[in-house]
Design an enzyme around this catalytic site. Structure first.
Site, PDB file in Angstrom:
ATOM      1  N   LYS A 187       1.704  -6.189  25.368  1.00 11.65           N
ATOM      2  CA  LYS A 187       1.298  -5.355  24.226  1.00 11.65           C
ATOM      3  C   LYS A 187       2.384  -5.304  23.134  1.00 11.65           C
ATOM      4  O   LYS A 187       3.471  -5.843  23.308  1.00 11.65           O
ATOM      5  CB  LYS A 187       0.970  -3.941  24.730  1.00 11.65           C
ATOM      6  CG  LYS A 187      -0.196  -3.907  25.708  1.00 11.65           C
ATOM      7  CD  LYS A 187      -1.480  -4.401  25.085  1.00 11.65           C
ATOM      8  CE  LYS A 187      -2.698  -4.182  25.939  1.00 11.65           C
ATOM      9  NZ  LYS A 187      -2.800  -5.034  27.136  1.00 11.65           N
TER      10      LYS A 187
HETATM   11  C1  LIG Z   1      -8.549  -3.067  25.601  1.00 12.62           C
HETATM   12  C2  LIG Z   1      -7.720  -2.644  26.770  1.00 12.62           C
HETATM   13  N1  LIG Z   1      -7.975  -1.452  27.337  1.00 12.62           N
HETATM   14  C3  LIG Z   1      -7.266  -1.000  28.369  1.00 12.62           C
HETATM   15  C4  LIG Z   1      -6.255  -1.751  28.918  1.00 12.62           C
HETATM   16  C5  LIG Z   1      -5.518  -1.239  30.093  1.00 12.62           C
HETATM   17  O1  LIG Z   1      -4.159  -1.105  29.820  1.00 12.62           O
HETATM   18  P1  LIG Z   1      -3.128  -0.925  31.007  1.00 12.62           P
HETATM   19  O2  LIG Z   1      -2.807  -2.277  31.525  1.00 12.62           O
HETATM   20  O3  LIG Z   1      -1.944  -0.261  30.347  1.00 12.62           O
HETATM   21  O4  LIG Z   1      -3.753  -0.043  32.004  1.00 12.62           O
HETATM   22  C6  LIG Z   1      -5.947  -2.992  28.378  1.00 12.62           C
HETATM   23  C7  LIG Z   1      -4.878  -3.805  28.944  1.00 12.62           C
HETATM   24  O5  LIG Z   1      -4.798  -4.984  28.894  1.00 12.62           O
HETATM   25  C8  LIG Z   1      -6.696  -3.451  27.268  1.00 12.62           C
HETATM   26  O6  LIG Z   1      -6.442  -4.641  26.720  1.00 12.62           O
END
Ligand SMILES: Cc1ncc(COP(=O)(O)O)c(C=O)c1O
Length: 390
Positions: A187
């Site tokens: 990210k």
């Molecule tokens: C659109 C979206 N939502 C939620 C998430 C979940 O994030 P995390 O990996 O921090 O739980 C991601 C992670 O890749 C994502 O791209």
């Protein structure tokens, strides 16, 4: 061909992040404590929201947000098929039913007209996803939410630094909205793993804070630090979703570099857009509307399969052979077997998401990419596409 492999994403960790982690390890306080609180303060200042709740992932942030708003069976939550499965799983794990609204083929974001068509008497919330860091049409989505008395939980996993019409994504000024960021290593900033929920409502923030730590009335910092009180009550059954100070130490450093990181992302994207303007076989990703700022978490052109003799997956393999990593964001979620079986979702149900999902890929994009790396991606992409014209 490149001598070394170029990944599609890579975090940039500064020395002060390493120092922060070391300080934390040496201090003897590793879990949620002063650094997590400082990181939350950084987010309150950055977004302008009154509350910021640090959690151990965006997935847990989305789940906690839904729970804190009391969303569960038989409630329905409308979201997009062009998202990571975490968005859908958070809804299901809260006990609610995910309902999909198709995307707009021009923006890759949820289509607000389709949201309105999917509203039933059970609908409680909308989860718009700012795909790739491009803000959704929040004005239209907010108007729908207001008309139908719905909550909005923004999945802002991709959108740190993005702005919608002069308003930062993450700035929340009403009690019906929560925005959740991700700090997964690909990210715009990372904490290893981590997430942050930004919101306005004090009571919801309090509930989120309690749910992220077992539902206890006091977190570890308030129990074990000097003057802490060891006894606590359980107010609601909660989860183990708190962010460690070790993670927050990385995040505090990363936030200092966010403007520079996002500037470099934008520079690389500008170079890609310029270089690929006339490239046959590649459809450029959507840019933003005037007044919005794109966070450019990922650069996602479409492979124009009508003009090429190869599929997107074959293109990705050929890039890999040239030592260049790519990624696939995302398979339209309704085509995954569990969801299809559970909710009766079929091929053909969300044609725009299917069209994009069959052609989309992410080219390398991260702040420490050199101009030479960018040039390698451009020349290799052009070479492969020109060799595979129909
Ligand atoms: C659109 C979206 N939502 C939620 C998430 C979940 O994030 P995390 O990996 O921090 O739980 C991601 C992670 O890749 C994502 O791209």
């Amino acid at each position: 061909m490149r001598k070394t492999f170029l990944p599609f994403a890579k975090p940039a960790i500064a020395d002060d992040a390493i120092k922060g982690v070391e300080e934390c390890l040496r201090s003897g306080w590793l879990t949620t404590g002063p650094k997590a609180m400082e990181f939350e303060q950084v987010f309150r200042e950055f977004t302008g929201s009154d509350y910021a709740i640090a959690v151990n992932s965006a997935t847990s942030g989305l789940h906690t947000a839904l729970l804190s708003l009391g969303i569960s069976s038989p409630d329905e939550v409308i979201t997009t098929p062009m998202t990571f499965v975490a968005t859908i799983n958070a809804i299901i794990m809260a006990g609610a039913k995910p309902v999909l609204a198709d995307i707009d083929r021009k923006t890759f974001n949820i289509n607000h007209e389709d949201i309105e068509r999917k509203i039933t008497s059970h609908t409680k919330a909308i989860i718009p996803v700012h795909f790739a860091g491009r803000p959704c049409h929040m004005g239209a989505i907010e108007a729908i939410a207001e008309k139908h008395n719905l909550y909005i939980i923004e999945d802002a996993a991709h959108a740190l630094g993005a702005e919608y019409q002069g308003r930062k994504i993450g700035y929340v000024d009403n009690h019906r909205k929560i925005a959740v960021f991700s700090f997964h290593p690909t990210k715009n900033i990372t904490t290893g793993e981590g997430g942050m929920a930004c919101l306005h409502d004090e009571e919801t923030a309090e509930r989120m804070s309690i749910i992220r730590q077992h539902g206890m009335s006091k977190g570890a910092w308030n129990r074990y630090a000097a003057k802490g009180k060891t006894h606590y009550d359980v107010l609601i059954p909660g989860l183990k979703y708190n962010m460690m100070d070790i993670q927050a130490a990385i995040g505090i450093s990363q936030m200092k570099y966010l403007p520079a990181f996002n500037r470099r992302r934008k520079e690389i994207v500008a170079e890609y857009l310029r270089a690929f303007q006339e490239t046959e076989g590649l459809i450029l990703p959507p840019e933003v509307f005037t007044g919005d700022i794109h966070a450019w978490h990922i650069f996602t052109p479409l492979i124009d399969t009508n003009r090429l003799s190869i599929t997107r997956d074959e293109f990705m393999k050929l890039m890999e052979k040239e030592n260049i990593g790519t990624a696939f964001h995302y398979q339209a979620v309704h085509l995954f077997s569990y969801y299809a079986k559970m909710y009766g979702w079929c091929k053909g149900d969300y044609p725009n998401a299917e069209y994009v999902s069959a052609r989309i890929l992410s080219l390398p994009l991260f702040p420490t990419m050199t101009d030479e790396d960018v040039n390698d991606v451009i020349t290799t992409t052009k070479k492969i596409l020109s060799q595979r014209k129909r």
